[in-house]
Design a protein around this motif. Structure first.
Motif, short mmCIF file in Angstrom:
data_model
loop_
_atom_site.label_atom_id
_atom_site.label_comp_id
_atom_site.label_asym_id
_atom_site.label_seq_id
_atom_site.Cartn_x
_atom_site.Cartn_y
_atom_site.Cartn_z
N GLY A 164 0.79 -1.23 0.00
CA GLY A 164 0.00 0.00 0.00
C GLY A 164 0.82 1.27 0.00
N GLY A 165 2.14 1.15 0.01
CA GLY A 165 3.01 2.31 -0.10
C GLY A 165 3.93 2.13 -1.29
N PHE A 166 4.08 3.14 -2.12
CA PHE A 166 4.83 3.02 -3.37
C PHE A 166 5.70 4.26 -3.56
CE2 PHE A 166 5.59 2.54 -7.86
CZ PHE A 166 5.49 1.18 -8.09
N PRO A 167 7.00 4.08 -3.80
CA PRO A 167 7.89 5.24 -3.93
C PRO A 167 7.72 5.95 -5.27
CG PRO A 167 9.12 3.25 -4.37
CD PRO A 167 7.72 2.82 -3.97
N LEU A 168 7.89 7.26 -5.25
CA LEU A 168 7.98 8.06 -6.47
C LEU A 168 9.45 8.45 -6.61
CD1 LEU A 168 4.85 10.34 -6.12
CD2 LEU A 168 5.13 8.36 -7.62
N ILE A 169 10.14 7.80 -7.53
CA ILE A 169 11.56 8.04 -7.72
C ILE A 169 11.73 8.79 -9.03
CG2 ILE A 169 13.82 6.96 -8.02
CD1 ILE A 169 12.69 4.65 -6.24
N ILE A 170 12.32 9.96 -8.95
CA ILE A 170 12.53 10.82 -10.11
C ILE A 170 14.02 11.10 -10.22
CG2 ILE A 170 12.01 13.05 -11.18
CD1 ILE A 170 9.36 12.98 -9.49
N ARG A 171 14.57 10.75 -11.39
CA ARG A 171 16.01 10.92 -11.63
C ARG A 171 16.85 10.31 -10.51
NH1 ARG A 171 14.09 16.29 -13.17
NH2 ARG A 171 13.83 16.26 -15.43
#
Length: 93
Positions: A51-58
């Protein structure tokens, strides 16, 4: 869900994502497979479930997406389905 208190539960999912840089479901599966994260089950600021998902940018963790209220693997699947839809529509690259 019984025993799950809204914002507190979401905060715990977020802290799990921030600590490991992976989805909380990934952490759950790793724990199930080899017991790597069993010590963290005692840490009440974390939660080992989906239920938790990372937002990884660059290559940098910039935030997280959090879902709660279903069975934990379904919480995870809601996030995956939404991200897949955004990608398929071309609004998320």
């Amino acid at each position: 869900m019984d025993g799950k208190k809204g914002v507190i539960w979401l905060d715990r999912k977020q802290k799990t994502v921030e600590k490991y840089g992976h989805s909380s479901y990934y952490i759950y599966l790793e724990n199930e497979e080899n017991g790597t994260y069993q010590e963290d089950e005692k840490d009440e600021s974390l939660v080992i479930c989906g239920g938790g998902f990372p937002l990884i940018i660059r290559g940098e963790l910039r935030g997280s997406i959090l879902v709660s209220g279903l069975v934990h693997d379904e919480d995870h699947q809601v996030i995956v389905d939404c991200l897949r839809k955004l990608k398929d529509e071309g609004t998320c690259k």
